[in-house]
Write a protein that holds these residues in place. Structure first.
Motif, PDB file in Angstrom:
ATOM      1  N   THR A 250       0.804  -1.228   0.000  1.00  0.00           N
ATOM      2  CA  THR A 250       0.000   0.000   0.000  1.00  0.00           C
ATOM      3  C   THR A 250       0.833   1.273   0.000  1.00  0.00           C
ATOM      4  O   THR A 250       0.280   2.372  -0.077  1.00  0.00           O
ATOM      5  N   THR A 251       2.150   1.160   0.074  1.00  0.00           N
ATOM      6  CA  THR A 251       2.987   2.359   0.177  1.00  0.00           C
ATOM      7  C   THR A 251       3.470   2.898  -1.162  1.00  0.00           C
ATOM      8  O   THR A 251       4.066   3.958  -1.221  1.00  0.00           O
ATOM      9  N   SER A 252       3.234   2.153  -2.250  1.00  0.00           N
ATOM     10  CA  SER A 252       3.680   2.631  -3.559  1.00  0.00           C
ATOM     11  C   SER A 252       2.764   2.101  -4.649  1.00  0.00           C
ATOM     12  O   SER A 252       2.011   1.141  -4.447  1.00  0.00           O
ATOM     13  N   GLY A 253       2.846   2.764  -5.800  1.00  0.00           N
ATOM     14  CA  GLY A 253       2.043   2.315  -6.922  1.00  0.00           C
ATOM     15  C   GLY A 253       2.408   0.920  -7.372  1.00  0.00           C
ATOM     16  O   GLY A 253       1.540   0.109  -7.712  1.00  0.00           O
ATOM     17  N   ALA A 254       3.726   0.610  -7.368  1.00  0.00           N
ATOM     18  CA  ALA A 254       4.185  -0.719  -7.762  1.00  0.00           C
ATOM     19  C   ALA A 254       3.669  -1.776  -6.789  1.00  0.00           C
ATOM     20  O   ALA A 254       3.279  -2.883  -7.185  1.00  0.00           O
TER      21      ALA A 254
END
Length: 345
Positions: A250-254
């Motif tokens: 949940t911390t990055s788009g990837a």
């Protein structure tokens, strides 16, 4: 078959117990389910219950912070004590509760009573494993300081449970230890090892904690102190893994994209590690079946535990345990341990 459900225990209160009871009643129409609890809290939840669900009022509630022995003796009208009496009197074949674990075990011992020759009953949950099969572990807290003869009895009872309830044809039994070598461990496991070796059980020797969750055996035997540490460690690690995964995805788009691609696999992983899918923990060694359901259980967990209880009773597991305990005591040569157990009982 009649089963009593204590509706007053557990973190979610009566709602979860009633939800699971109603679901189980619809799934198993051959069951008669008795919900025990305070009328003003439970009765309104039963308006849509099927005909095979009934209600029994119990005025008092044993709280999580209550001292177990004192609570069982002083709160004679509590839901736990009332349900235990139904089992003792033969009105019900089994009982389930998500309430105070110590009080439930005390009620099992003082009210339901022990099988002949069993000095110390064992609490036996099924713990999650890496491939989802599960492993039966006993004891996880009912008896902190057992004797070798008690561990042999745990192995016998666990073997019967694995056979009849879990459907394992020839369960493998492991003795939890700090190493796999026969000479390792403390006094308890060193003295237990030869007794299990001489028994008719499929004893595979010592197993280490790291191998328990890799499905090294079907049944793991240990004292209640070690078993409880094993159980709580697994719960803590499982929670930590899910927290870490959530942060990663949940911390990055990837990470969010990876979560979408891995959704099915993550869902299956969660199911395998979900305690609710493994039912309750029976207190083995009693004359009637008493099942501890996890305190955080939802309706699904109660439903699974009731189905598990149904299997236990229909297979006459308690009677078979009594028979096997007598046979194994003589086969292992532990006559002195059996004599002590009978005296304590």
């Amino acid at each position: 078959m009649k089963i009593a459900i204590d509706a007053m225990g557990g973190d979610q209160g009566p709602a979860a117990a009633v939800e699971g009871t109603v679901a189980a009643a619809r799934r198993y129409p051959d069951l008669d389910l008795v919900v025990v609890g305070r009328e003003e809290q439970v009765r309104p939840l039963l308006t849509d219950a099927p005909e095979n669900v009934s209600f029994l009022h119990a005025e008092e509630v044993i709280a999580p912070e209550d001292e177990p022995v004192r609570a069982v003796r002083r709160k004679a009208r509590s839901s736990i004590v009332t349900a235990a009496r139904l089992v003792k009197e033969g009105s019900c074949d089994a009982m389930l509760s998500a309430g105070n674990t110590g009080a439930l075990m005390t009620a099992g011992l003082l009210i339901v009573g022990r099988l002949q020759g069993v000095a110390r009953p064992a609490l036996a949950p099924i713990l999650p494993t890496v491939r989802g099969k599960g492993v039966l572990v006993l004891d996880v807290g009912a008896n902190m300081d057992p004797e070798p003869s008690h561990l042999v009895q745990y192995a016998v009872m666990g073997n019967v449970y694995a056979e009849k309830v879990l459907g394992i044809r020839r369960p493998s039994i492991g003795l939890l230890n700090v190493g796999t070598e026969a000479g390792k461990g403390n006094r308890l496991v060193k003295e237990t090892y030869p007794l299990l070796s001489r028994s008719p059980l499929h004893f595979i020797g010592n197993v280490e904690a790291r191998d328990v969750f890799a499905e090294a055996c079907d049944v793991v035997v240990c004292d209640g102190f070690v078993g409880n540490v094993l159980l709580k460690t697994l719960e803590g690690v499982g929670l930590g893994v899910f927290v870490q995964l959530k942060e990663m995805f949940t911390t990055s788009g990837a990470g969010k994209l990876a979560a979408v691609l891995m959704h099915r696999g993550l869902k299956e992983f969660h199911r395998r590690m979900d305690y609710r899918e493994y039912g309750g923990a029976p207190l083995l060694g009693l004359r009637g079946l008493v099942v501890k359901v996890h305190g955080a259980s939802n309706g699904r967990a109660f439903e699974v535990a009731i189905g598990q209880t149904r299997k236990f009773v229909s297979e006459h597991v308690t009677d078979l345990m009594q028979k096997r305990l007598k046979e194994t005591a003589f086969a292992s040569g532990d006559h002195e341990g059996t004599r002590r157990a009978q005296e304590e009982g």
